[in-house]
Design an enzyme around this catalytic site. Structure first.
Site, PDB file in Angstrom:
ATOM      1  CD  GLU A  42      35.784  28.834  28.457  1.00  0.00           C
ATOM      2  OE1 GLU A  42      35.153  29.722  27.822  1.00  0.00           O
ATOM      3  OE2 GLU A  42      35.642  27.620  28.265  1.00  0.00           O
ATOM      4  N   GLY A  49      34.323  33.828  34.219  1.00  0.00           N
ATOM      5  CA  GLY A  49      34.941  33.671  35.541  1.00  0.00           C
ATOM      6  C   GLY A  49      33.859  33.317  36.536  1.00  0.00           C
ATOM      7  CG  PHE A  99      43.141  33.334  35.888  1.00  0.00           C
ATOM      8  CD1 PHE A  99      44.289  33.985  35.496  1.00  0.00           C
ATOM      9  CD2 PHE A  99      41.979  34.094  36.074  1.00  0.00           C
ATOM     10  CE1 PHE A  99      44.293  35.360  35.267  1.00  0.00           C
ATOM     11  CE2 PHE A  99      41.977  35.471  35.854  1.00  0.00           C
ATOM     12  CZ  PHE A  99      43.136  36.106  35.449  1.00  0.00           C
ATOM     13  CD  GLU A 110      38.801  25.735  44.992  1.00  0.00           C
ATOM     14  OE1 GLU A 110      37.832  25.237  45.585  1.00  0.00           O
ATOM     15  OE2 GLU A 110      39.884  25.164  44.842  1.00  0.00           O
ATOM     16  N   GLY A 111      35.581  30.741  43.377  1.00  0.00           N
ATOM     17  CA  GLY A 111      34.396  31.584  43.567  1.00  0.00           C
ATOM     18  C   GLY A 111      34.735  32.736  44.494  1.00  0.00           C
TER      19      GLY A 111
HETATM   20  C1  LIG Z   1      45.975  32.424  41.115  1.00  0.00           C
HETATM   21  C2  LIG Z   1      44.692  31.921  40.552  1.00  0.00           C
HETATM   22  C3  LIG Z   1      44.465  30.561  40.453  1.00  0.00           C
HETATM   23  C4  LIG Z   1      43.275  30.083  39.886  1.00  0.00           C
HETATM   24  N1  LIG Z   1      43.114  28.731  39.708  1.00  0.00           N
HETATM   25  C5  LIG Z   1      42.057  28.291  38.976  1.00  0.00           C
HETATM   26  C6  LIG Z   1      41.981  26.925  38.573  1.00  0.00           C
HETATM   27  O1  LIG Z   1      42.838  26.103  38.922  1.00  0.00           O
HETATM   28  N2  LIG Z   1      40.927  26.528  37.799  1.00  0.00           N
HETATM   29  C7  LIG Z   1      39.971  27.394  37.370  1.00  0.00           C
HETATM   30  O2  LIG Z   1      39.064  26.976  36.669  1.00  0.00           O
HETATM   31  N3  LIG Z   1      40.010  28.708  37.757  1.00  0.00           N
HETATM   32  C8  LIG Z   1      41.039  29.171  38.524  1.00  0.00           C
HETATM   33  N4  LIG Z   1      41.120  30.504  38.876  1.00  0.00           N
HETATM   34  C9  LIG Z   1      40.059  31.415  38.451  1.00  0.00           C
HETATM   35  C10 LIG Z   1      39.236  31.979  39.587  1.00  0.00           C
HETATM   36  O3  LIG Z   1      38.395  30.996  40.130  1.00  0.00           O
HETATM   37  C11 LIG Z   1      38.481  33.210  39.043  1.00  0.00           C
HETATM   38  O4  LIG Z   1      39.465  34.214  38.854  1.00  0.00           O
HETATM   39  C12 LIG Z   1      37.377  33.676  39.941  1.00  0.00           C
HETATM   40  O5  LIG Z   1      36.328  32.739  39.986  1.00  0.00           O
HETATM   41  C13 LIG Z   1      36.799  35.027  39.520  1.00  0.00           C
HETATM   42  O6  LIG Z   1      36.574  35.107  38.148  1.00  0.00           O
HETATM   43  P1  LIG Z   1      37.161  36.374  37.351  1.00  0.00           P
HETATM   44  O7  LIG Z   1      38.583  36.502  37.689  1.00  0.00           O
HETATM   45  O8  LIG Z   1      36.792  36.228  35.911  1.00  0.00           O
HETATM   46  O9  LIG Z   1      36.418  37.623  37.967  1.00  0.00           O
HETATM   47  P2  LIG Z   1      34.980  38.223  37.529  1.00  0.00           P
HETATM   48  O10 LIG Z   1      33.972  37.147  37.490  1.00  0.00           O
HETATM   49  O11 LIG Z   1      35.174  39.052  36.302  1.00  0.00           O
HETATM   50  O12 LIG Z   1      34.649  39.168  38.750  1.00  0.00           O
HETATM   51  C14 LIG Z   1      35.162  40.506  38.879  1.00  0.00           C
HETATM   52  C15 LIG Z   1      34.540  41.121  40.137  1.00  0.00           C
HETATM   53  O13 LIG Z   1      33.116  41.209  39.996  1.00  0.00           O
HETATM   54  C16 LIG Z   1      32.486  40.529  41.072  1.00  0.00           C
HETATM   55  N5  LIG Z   1      31.252  39.908  40.574  1.00  0.00           N
HETATM   56  C17 LIG Z   1      31.090  39.138  39.475  1.00  0.00           C
HETATM   57  N6  LIG Z   1      29.810  38.744  39.372  1.00  0.00           N
HETATM   58  C18 LIG Z   1      29.153  39.254  40.440  1.00  0.00           C
HETATM   59  C19 LIG Z   1      27.817  39.179  40.919  1.00  0.00           C
HETATM   60  N7  LIG Z   1      26.870  38.483  40.276  1.00  0.00           N
HETATM   61  N8  LIG Z   1      27.504  39.834  42.064  1.00  0.00           N
HETATM   62  C20 LIG Z   1      28.448  40.526  42.758  1.00  0.00           C
HETATM   63  N9  LIG Z   1      29.739  40.633  42.348  1.00  0.00           N
HETATM   64  C21 LIG Z   1      30.076  40.000  41.214  1.00  0.00           C
HETATM   65  C22 LIG Z   1      33.497  39.509  41.553  1.00  0.00           C
HETATM   66  O14 LIG Z   1      33.253  39.119  42.892  1.00  0.00           O
HETATM   67  C23 LIG Z   1      34.787  40.278  41.405  1.00  0.00           C
HETATM   68  O15 LIG Z   1      34.964  41.127  42.509  1.00  0.00           O
HETATM   69  C24 LIG Z   1      42.275  30.995  39.465  1.00  0.00           C
HETATM   70  C25 LIG Z   1      42.498  32.367  39.612  1.00  0.00           C
HETATM   71  C26 LIG Z   1      43.688  32.833  40.107  1.00  0.00           C
HETATM   72  C27 LIG Z   1      43.927  34.334  40.168  1.00  0.00           C
END
Ligand SMILES: Cc1cc2nc3c(=O)[nH]c(=O)nc-3n(C[C@H](O)[C@H](O)[C@H](O)COP(=O)(O)OP(=O)(O)OC[C@H]3O[C@@H](n4cnc5c(N)ncnc54)[C@H](O)[C@@H]3O)c2cc1C
Length: 388
Positions: free
Chosen positions: A129, A133, A158, A372-373
């Site tokens: 959402e 993420g 996403f 996927e994380g």
């Molecule tokens: C092309 C694409 C396809 C996708 N497909 C799907 C899908 O089919 N279904 C679905 O549910 N999701 C999907 N996603 C979502 C994807 O899994 C998330 O984007 C991803 O898990 C990261 O979440 P975020 O983008 O909110 O980043 P954030 O969680 O905001 O992270 C931002 C940065 O902070 C870092 N960070 C966050 N928390 C910590 C921590 N505790 N310690 C260290 N570093 C941290 C992260 O590693 C990253 O570098 C997709 C994303 C993309 C771009």
């Protein structure tokens, strides 16, 4: 597929060979057009269904191939070697169907899985959402029970194939006060009233694999479509990701193998200073390091898939499966990023232009470190599995 004597069964080898043939004959000639048109290749989705590649991980009792996770990974790897977007048709369908396989009742499995296994019902997975993420436990989407239905309200962001899938496994909170223990999983048909695609992302790579933002407004889902009990959704989501990350490792591995193949062919053929650039030690060392990375990623990926299969069969510990699944995804995606970047370097200026596939591979590789994380989150998971 491993060239050497990796311990693959005859069935796994035959499947990988079939996937390689399909990749080379049916997908590779379309890869540049998929990139250019940036449209979901429905024809490939149908083709993969006809070839029974969409339900390989589903047991035969439910209409699947019963071939196991390693077989799924081998197919994803071969497809990703020529087109990451095409490989995601199989990988994302697997991601979307896993909550059913892992959390649904016997009756639900018998009702839903045959259509899913045939590829006629394309699946997607909706967890992320705008404000949830990496911190996936803090979902804002609500599912409120009203009689024999749940009513879903919120936004998913996403979502791979969120605009083309027939059904989605959706995670929402039925009890916000319980945090992750208040999350519940549902099977939702995309055509359900109130479910709208509000945005399609413009992306760095993975063109041809649409990524959608979905708005849920008073979306009614029958109680029979709840997967597992109320509050079991987060556990189902995490178990799903343990099973699906080896598939992303395989996708990264395939992209890296594809880039290595391209770089080797180019280094043999491109001449400068009167000789093939492959004669220069600087290029040879890059190719050697790329190959070491690809082969190491392959072994870790196959091992992770095998350990997950073993854990499913009760012969390995789940903590070990979780660890290897995260390790393979992290390592293979880091290798894919490095190898594709080096492939662009070996192509010189030609690597930077769209006439050759390596710039696409480099852009496609990046996502494998994120979805996927993220790899940061995977490193936390791996470290915790040692430190407790
Ligand atoms: C092309 C694409 C396809 C996708 N497909 C799907 C899908 O089919 N279904 C679905 O549910 N999701 C999907 N996603 C979502 C994807 O899994 C998330 O984007 C991803 O898990 C990261 O979440 P975020 O983008 O909110 O980043 P954030 O969680 O905001 O992270 C931002 C940065 O902070 C870092 N960070 C966050 N928390 C910590 C921590 N505790 N310690 C260290 N570093 C941290 C992260 O590693 C990253 O570098 C997709 C994303 C993309 C771009």
């Amino acid at each position: 597929m491993a060239d050497g004597p990796f311990d693959l069964t005859a069935e796994q080898r035959a499947l990988a060979e079939l996937a390689r043939q399909v990749a080379e004959e049916r997908v590779a000639p379309r890869a540049a057009a998929i990139e250019e048109e940036d449209r979901f290749p429905e024809d490939l989705r149908r083709l993969f269904g006809e070839l029974e590649l969409m339900g390989l991980g589903i047991p035969e009792t439910y209409g699947g191939g019963g071939a196991g996770l390693l077989a799924v990974c081998l197919v994803i790897e071969e497809l990703a070697r020529v087109s990451a977007a095409a490989s995601l048709i199989v990988a994302d369908h697997e991601l979307g169907l896993l909550p059913v396989l892992l959390g649904a009742s016997e009756e639900q499995k018998r009702a839903w899985l045959p259509e899913i296994a045939s590829g006629r019902r394309l699946m997607a997975f909706a967890l992320t959402e705008p404000e949830a993420g990496s911190d996936a436990a803090h979902l804002a989407m609500r599912a409120e029970r009203r009689g024999d239905r749940y009513v879903l309200n919120g936004t998913k962001r996403f979502i791979t194939h969120g605009n083309v899938a027939d059904s989605l496994t959706v995670f929402a909170s039925t009890d916000p006060e319980k945090g992750s223990k208040g999350i519940t999983c549902f099977l939702v048909d995309r055509e359900t009233p109130g479910l709208k695609v509000t945005k399609l992302e413009r992306k760095m790579g993975l063109h041809g694999s649409p990524t959608a933002e979905l708005s849920f407004q008073e979306v009614e889902v029958p109680v029979e479509n709840r997967i597992g009990e109320e509050g079991q959704g987060f556990r189902i989501a995490m178990a799903t990701l343990d099973h699906s990350r080896p598939g992303i490792a395989a996708q990264a591995l395939g992209i890296a193998q594809g880039a290595l193949d391209q770089a080797v062919a180019y280094a043999r053929q491109r001449r400068q200073f009167g000789r093939p650039i492959g004669d220069f030690q600087a290029i040879q060392f890059m190719i050697a390091d790329m190959a070491i990375g690809v082969e190491s990623a392959r072994y870790l990926t196959y091992k992770a898939a095998t350990v997950v299969e073993e854990a499913d069969a009760g012969r390995a510990d789940w903590q070990l499966a979780n660890r290897f699944s995260s390790m393979a995804k992290t390592y293979a995606s880091d290798v894919a990023m490095r190898v594709t970047t080096d492939a662009v370097q070996i192509f010189g200026g030609y690597g930077y232009v769209a006439d050759y596939p390596v710039e696409r591979m480099m852009r496609d590789a990046k996502i494998t470190q994120i979805y996927e994380g993220t790899n940061q989150i995977q490193r936390l998971v791996i470290a915790r599995s040692y430190l407790g």
